[in-house]
Scaffold this motif. Structure first.
Motif, PDB file in Angstrom:
ATOM      1  N   PHE A 184      39.309  57.813  36.423  1.00 18.97           N
ATOM      2  CA  PHE A 184      38.071  57.764  35.646  1.00 18.97           C
ATOM      3  C   PHE A 184      38.080  56.544  34.716  1.00 18.97           C
ATOM      4  O   PHE A 184      37.123  55.781  34.629  1.00 18.97           O
ATOM      5  CB  PHE A 184      37.935  59.054  34.838  1.00 18.97           C
ATOM      6  CG  PHE A 184      36.729  59.091  33.953  1.00 18.97           C
ATOM      7  CD1 PHE A 184      35.478  59.357  34.495  1.00 18.97           C
ATOM      8  CD2 PHE A 184      36.840  58.851  32.604  1.00 18.97           C
ATOM      9  CE1 PHE A 184      34.359  59.379  33.680  1.00 18.97           C
ATOM     10  CE2 PHE A 184      35.728  58.875  31.791  1.00 18.97           C
ATOM     11  CZ  PHE A 184      34.475  59.145  32.326  1.00 18.97           C
TER      12      PHE A 184
ATOM     13  N   LYS B 103      37.726  53.263  36.822  1.00 21.34           N
ATOM     14  CA  LYS B 103      36.507  53.047  37.591  1.00 21.34           C
ATOM     15  C   LYS B 103      35.242  53.199  36.765  1.00 21.34           C
ATOM     16  O   LYS B 103      34.241  52.541  37.037  1.00 21.34           O
ATOM     17  CB  LYS B 103      36.448  54.050  38.752  1.00 21.34           C
ATOM     18  CG  LYS B 103      37.501  53.787  39.829  1.00 21.34           C
ATOM     19  CD  LYS B 103      36.938  54.100  41.201  1.00 21.34           C
ATOM     20  CE  LYS B 103      37.932  53.804  42.288  1.00 21.34           C
ATOM     21  NZ  LYS B 103      38.718  55.001  42.642  1.00 21.34           N
ATOM     22  N   ARG B 104      35.253  54.085  35.775  1.00 20.12           N
ATOM     23  CA  ARG B 104      33.999  54.433  35.108  1.00 20.12           C
ATOM     24  C   ARG B 104      33.893  53.885  33.691  1.00 20.12           C
ATOM     25  O   ARG B 104      32.828  53.925  33.111  1.00 20.12           O
ATOM     26  CB  ARG B 104      33.796  55.959  35.074  1.00 20.12           C
ATOM     27  CG  ARG B 104      33.926  56.612  36.411  1.00 20.12           C
ATOM     28  CD  ARG B 104      32.606  56.847  37.168  1.00 20.12           C
ATOM     29  NE  ARG B 104      31.491  56.071  36.704  1.00 20.12           N
ATOM     30  CZ  ARG B 104      30.908  55.109  37.411  1.00 20.12           C
ATOM     31  NH1 ARG B 104      31.341  54.806  38.610  1.00 20.12           N
ATOM     32  NH2 ARG B 104      29.887  54.458  36.925  1.00 20.12           N
TER      33      ARG B 104
ATOM     34  N   ARG C  85      37.112  48.203  33.713  1.00 18.82           N
ATOM     35  CA  ARG C  85      36.441  47.025  34.225  1.00 18.82           C
ATOM     36  C   ARG C  85      37.107  45.756  33.669  1.00 18.82           C
ATOM     37  O   ARG C  85      37.347  44.790  34.383  1.00 18.82           O
ATOM     38  CB  ARG C  85      34.964  47.113  33.824  1.00 18.82           C
ATOM     39  CG  ARG C  85      34.084  45.950  34.173  1.00 18.82           C
ATOM     40  CD  ARG C  85      33.898  45.727  35.656  1.00 18.82           C
ATOM     41  NE  ARG C  85      33.616  46.868  36.489  1.00 18.82           N
ATOM     42  CZ  ARG C  85      32.395  47.336  36.782  1.00 18.82           C
ATOM     43  NH1 ARG C  85      31.337  46.778  36.305  1.00 18.82           N
ATOM     44  NH2 ARG C  85      32.265  48.363  37.586  1.00 18.82           N
ATOM     45  N   TYR C  86      37.451  45.799  32.377  1.00 21.14           N
ATOM     46  CA  TYR C  86      38.072  44.632  31.744  1.00 21.14           C
ATOM     47  C   TYR C  86      39.477  44.384  32.301  1.00 21.14           C
ATOM     48  O   TYR C  86      39.869  43.246  32.505  1.00 21.14           O
ATOM     49  CB  TYR C  86      38.152  44.819  30.215  1.00 21.14           C
ATOM     50  CG  TYR C  86      36.805  44.810  29.535  1.00 21.14           C
ATOM     51  CD1 TYR C  86      35.663  44.405  30.233  1.00 21.14           C
ATOM     52  CD2 TYR C  86      36.667  45.195  28.212  1.00 21.14           C
ATOM     53  CE1 TYR C  86      34.424  44.407  29.618  1.00 21.14           C
ATOM     54  CE2 TYR C  86      35.425  45.188  27.593  1.00 21.14           C
ATOM     55  CZ  TYR C  86      34.311  44.800  28.302  1.00 21.14           C
ATOM     56  OH  TYR C  86      33.088  44.784  27.707  1.00 21.14           O
TER      57      TYR C  86
ATOM     58  N   PHE D   7      40.555  44.954  35.275  1.00 25.45           N
ATOM     59  CA  PHE D   7      40.462  44.293  36.574  1.00 25.45           C
ATOM     60  C   PHE D   7      39.944  42.866  36.445  1.00 25.45           C
ATOM     61  O   PHE D   7      40.418  41.963  37.141  1.00 25.45           O
ATOM     62  CB  PHE D   7      39.601  45.118  37.543  1.00 25.45           C
ATOM     63  CG  PHE D   7      40.365  46.233  38.178  1.00 25.45           C
ATOM     64  CD1 PHE D   7      40.951  46.056  39.415  1.00 25.45           C
ATOM     65  CD2 PHE D   7      40.547  47.438  37.516  1.00 25.45           C
ATOM     66  CE1 PHE D   7      41.698  47.071  39.994  1.00 25.45           C
ATOM     67  CE2 PHE D   7      41.286  48.456  38.078  1.00 25.45           C
ATOM     68  CZ  PHE D   7      41.866  48.273  39.320  1.00 25.45           C
ATOM     69  N   ALA D   8      39.000  42.654  35.537  1.00 26.07           N
ATOM     70  CA  ALA D   8      38.478  41.295  35.347  1.00 26.07           C
ATOM     71  C   ALA D   8      39.584  40.367  34.845  1.00 26.07           C
ATOM     72  O   ALA D   8      39.710  39.225  35.292  1.00 26.07           O
ATOM     73  CB  ALA D   8      37.307  41.317  34.368  1.00 26.07           C
TER      74      ALA D   8
ATOM     75  N   GLY E 111      42.710  40.706  35.430  1.00 19.07           N
ATOM     76  CA  GLY E 111      43.597  40.454  36.559  1.00 19.07           C
ATOM     77  C   GLY E 111      43.025  39.437  37.528  1.00 19.07           C
ATOM     78  O   GLY E 111      43.746  38.640  38.112  1.00 19.07           O
ATOM     79  N   GLY E 112      41.704  39.447  37.702  1.00 20.79           N
ATOM     80  CA  GLY E 112      41.072  38.521  38.629  1.00 20.79           C
ATOM     81  C   GLY E 112      41.036  37.109  38.087  1.00 20.79           C
ATOM     82  O   GLY E 112      41.254  36.144  38.819  1.00 20.79           O
ATOM     83  N   ASN E 113      40.762  36.960  36.805  1.00 22.86           N
ATOM     84  CA  ASN E 113      40.647  35.648  36.188  1.00 22.86           C
ATOM     85  C   ASN E 113      40.689  35.801  34.667  1.00 22.86           C
ATOM     86  O   ASN E 113      39.656  36.034  34.039  1.00 22.86           O
ATOM     87  CB  ASN E 113      39.335  34.981  36.633  1.00 22.86           C
ATOM     88  CG  ASN E 113      39.243  33.536  36.184  1.00 22.86           C
ATOM     89  OD1 ASN E 113      39.976  33.103  35.293  1.00 22.86           O
ATOM     90  ND2 ASN E 113      38.341  32.795  36.782  1.00 22.86           N
TER      91      ASN E 113
ATOM     92  N   ALA F 105      38.255  33.651  32.677  1.00 20.52           N
ATOM     93  CA  ALA F 105      36.859  34.060  32.819  1.00 20.52           C
ATOM     94  C   ALA F 105      36.569  35.277  31.949  1.00 20.52           C
ATOM     95  O   ALA F 105      35.524  35.350  31.301  1.00 20.52           O
ATOM     96  CB  ALA F 105      36.543  34.367  34.280  1.00 20.52           C
ATOM     97  N   ALA F 106      37.509  36.227  31.938  1.00 22.80           N
ATOM     98  CA  ALA F 106      37.304  37.423  31.128  1.00 22.80           C
ATOM     99  C   ALA F 106      37.166  37.047  29.657  1.00 22.80           C
ATOM    100  O   ALA F 106      36.286  37.524  28.944  1.00 22.80           O
ATOM    101  CB  ALA F 106      38.467  38.395  31.326  1.00 22.80           C
TER     102      ALA F 106
ATOM    103  N   GLY G 205      44.844  41.881  39.853  1.00 19.51           N
ATOM    104  CA  GLY G 205      43.443  42.077  40.185  1.00 19.51           C
ATOM    105  C   GLY G 205      43.141  43.144  41.209  1.00 19.51           C
ATOM    106  O   GLY G 205      41.994  43.516  41.382  1.00 19.51           O
ATOM    107  N   VAL G 206      44.153  43.640  41.912  1.00 21.17           N
ATOM    108  CA  VAL G 206      43.917  44.607  42.991  1.00 21.17           C
ATOM    109  C   VAL G 206      44.865  45.795  42.854  1.00 21.17           C
ATOM    110  O   VAL G 206      46.065  45.603  42.659  1.00 21.17           O
ATOM    111  CB  VAL G 206      44.143  43.956  44.372  1.00 21.17           C
ATOM    112  CG1 VAL G 206      43.899  44.958  45.486  1.00 21.17           C
ATOM    113  CG2 VAL G 206      43.241  42.742  44.542  1.00 21.17           C
TER     114      VAL G 206
END
Lengths: 268, 413
Positions: free
Chosen positions: B276, B279-280, B285-286, B288-289, B291-293, B296-297, B359-360
């Motif tokens: 929860f 994902k929710r 969300r932060y 994962f963001a 982790g992705g970049n 950018a976050a 990121g994953v």
């Protein structure tokens, strides 16, 4: 005060950056630079790679803090300590690198840091996807890949996501750092049309580029930087492309431009 | 596959688990797929599975936590100390509040240690590998200092159910009730999600796919309940249970099932809450963001340092929960508890599809990964494989799993 004089008093510019300086490890990347931007105006920031353009606009977008100088928004002194502050003033940035989180989808990127929430403070993904479909429909009508991570998109599609993120939140000031560097001719034309459309809406735009031709047709004025300082600022109607090229390469300020602290001495 | 939005990697993992289970069942002449073995398998998985949930977030943000095993040892010692020495002196022996205070202290202490490490990583910009490598040594040493190396036992009787065992089984009736409630939640979730998508005019999954998902989810839940209920209590225990209710023990005896175990339910609850969260909620969300970049976050206005500190704080809280589970299971606090757990936890997360590049990763994947690891180990014990060979097999499986996952990912992109 008569009506005539009231009209003569110009409203303060949308953005004024005065005597901004920043140094990294003793090297002055930006050295007492002053630039301004009016509503509905496009100002091109030109200069070689490493001239300090990107550093200057990162100060405005809150990524860096200036060592010295003042920023005014609509005449009021503004404190921009981080990207959130800049966004509060309506300053949105499209970075050269696009600054997208590759592993999440378009909606997550557009709303990153400003998510839409349900009344229970959970993420409202459906609402965000719905809004994303609307704004992307305007920018890139053929875009369909809403559920895929941004990594899977083409260069042009990624660019539209970055632009969508900047314009969705009703920006007053838009900073575009090399917006067409990674694009083909058709997409470059699209971005140019978008810039003119946003200009009509009264948004002030800083257009950063090292490519003179890109900027000359779109910009009302250009400011040229060299070695961290402003060589000069000119209306694009008052100077030729060759003169601006000379400003970029040698720092020579032509007659039609207002020289800055970085202008070559004795040449004006 | 695309229209039903199934993750093929998840299906691959479930298939791998199936192969492992059937393989060991065949090798052990049917001893693996028995209610007794499966019940124990789930209980043994609980502690690692709980920590793997936190490790997913840590690895997603491009960090690592090598200190969880040592931290578990230290927190476990403190919990043992307060419930076996401190609280009996203050409140009296076997006080009804002891178990609750123990859990609270454990979770709080884990959280504080995690936040401390996280702050060093996020605000002082020390690499997480170094901070938690230091933590691995520091907390293990601290675990010894708590009692100068002495083992503390036994634990409070109300605390022990956290570890499973006979006292940690909730009984057949309660198990059915919980199973049915979870099934109802699954169905409600599917209906609500469908209604939302329809409201916004988005594409809907075909009905058969929704039905399949519902059937799979509910089937897994009810199947687990059936297995847990099919594992009978020892006759002596069952008899005491019957007589404690003032009933007569029947002539021919009576079979009473264990039902679900408390640590398994705890791990399940942790998994649901963490899913929860990721994902929710904005926080997930932060994560994962970042982790992705990470840049950018930050440029998007995410307070990346705060999020990073909280991720490690959360990891600490989960270590606190696992410390309770393993201390209760052992019915003792020892300073070597949790040794090498950091490696199993990281392996579980990675086998479960978490990418070390950041990121994953998914919570469900990590929990399945923990179950795969534990199945391998339990299975090898069951068929009598020597310990050194067990380690070799687990090591090889880890490397091969990551290789396969990488192959799949490259094929995708």
């Amino acid at each position: 005060m008569s009506l005539a004089t009231a009209r003569d008093i110009e409203p303060p510019p949308l953005v004024e950056m005065r005597d901004i300086s920043i140094a990294f490890g003793g090297i002055k990347a930006v050295d007492t630079v002053s630039v301004d931007l009016k509503a509905g105006e496009v100002v091109g920031l030109l200069g070689h790679n490493g001239a300090g353009k990107s550093t200057l606009i990162k100060i405005l977008s809150g990524a860096y803090r200036a060592d010295a100088g003042e920023i005014r928004i609509s005449g009021e002194p503004a404190v921009i300590a981080n990207p959130r502050d800049a966004k509060r003033y309506g300053i949105e940035t499209i970075y050269q690198t696009l600054a997208l989180a590759d592993n999440v989808d378009a909606a997550a990127n557009i709303f990153l840091g400003r998510e839409l929430l349900t009344p229970w403070h959970t993420l409202d993904d459906s609402a965000m996807e719905s809004e994303t479909r609307k704004v992307m429909g305007r920018l890139n009508p053929h875009f369909r890949r809403f559920k895929e991570p941004v990594k899977a998109l083409s260069g042009g599609q990624r660019q539209s996501v970055a632009i969508a993120r900047a314009i969705y939140f009703n920006a007053r000031v838009l900073i575009m750092d090399e917006p067409t560097a990674a694009l083909g001719p058709a997409e470059t034309k699209q971005v140019a049309d978008l810039i003119l459309e946003l200009k009509r809406q009264g948004i002030g735009i800083f257009l950063i580029s090292h490519d003179l031709h890109d900027v000359f047709d779109l910009a009302d004025r250009v400011s040229v930087m060299k070695n961290g300082r402003v060589v000069g600022t000119a209306r694009t109607s008052d100077v030729t492309q060759d003169e601006v090229l000379a400003m970029i390469i040698s720092g020579k300020c032509p007659a039609g431009a207002t020289p800055g602290p970085g202008a070559l001495r004795g040449q004006a | 596959m695309r229209e039903i939005e199934f993750d093929p990697r998840m299906i691959g993992m479930v298939a791998a688990l199936g192969v492992i289970w059937l393989g060991f069942n065949w090798l052990s002449d049917g001893a693996f797929l028995t209610p007794r073995n499966l019940w124990n398998l789930l209980v043994q998985t609980a502690s690692i599975a709980v920590m793997a949930c936190g490790m997913v977030l840590v690895i997603v943000t491009r960090n690592i936590d090598l200190s969880v095993g040592s931290m578990l040892g230290f927190v476990g010692m403190v919990v043992g100390l307060i419930q076996a020495r401190l609280l009996p002196e203050l409140l009296g022996f076997e006080h009804p509040a002891t178990w609750f205070i123990s859990i609270l202290v454990s979770v709080a202490l884990g959280g504080v240690l995690g936040l401390f490490q996280g702050a060093l990583i996020a605000y002082l910009a020390i690499p997480s590998f170094i901070v938690t490598l230091g933590g691995l040594l520091v907390w293990r040493g601290a675990a010894w200092w708590v009692t100068q190396g002495q083992t503390i036992a036994p634990m409070d009787t109300r605390f022990r159910p956290l570890g499973g065992g006979i006292e940690g089984a909730i009984g057949t009736g309660a198990s059915w009730a919980i199973g049915l409630v979870i099934c109802a939640l699954i169905l409600a979730g599917i209906v609500l999600a469908r209604r939302r998508r329809r409201r916004f005019g988005f594409g809907l999954r075909p009905i058969w796919a929704e039905g399949a998902i519902a059937a799979l989810g509910c089937g897994a839940v009810l199947g687990t309940v059936m297995v847990a209920n099919a594992y009978p209590l020892p006759a002596g225990v069952a008899r005491r249970l019957v007589e404690a209710r003032g009933l007569v023990w029947p002539e021919g005896g009576l079979t009473i099932g264990h039902g679900l175990a408390v640590p398994v339910l705890l791990a399940l609850a942790v998994g649901i809450v963490m899913s929860f969260l990721t994902k929710r909620l904005r926080f997930g969300r932060y994560v994962f963001a970042i982790g992705g970049n990470p840049e950018a976050a930050q440029l998007s206005g995410v307070n990346t340092r705060k999020v990073l500190t909280l991720v490690f704080g959360l990891m600490g809280v989960l270590v606190g929960i696992s410390a309770c589970i393993s201390t209760a299971r052992l019915n003792a606090a020892t300073n070597s508890a949790g040794a090498l757990d950091e490696l199993y936890v990281i392996a579980a997360a990675v086998i479960g599809g978490t990418s070390l590049a950041g990121g994953v990763g998914t919570i469900a994947g990590a929990m399945l990964g923990a179950l795969v690891m534990q199945s391998l180990q339990s299975g090898m014990v069951l068929i009598g494989v020597d310990t050194p060979l067990q380690n070799i097999v687990v090591g090889v499986v880890l490397v091969v799993a990551v290789w396969l996952d990488g192959l799949y990912r490259r094929k995708l992109s």
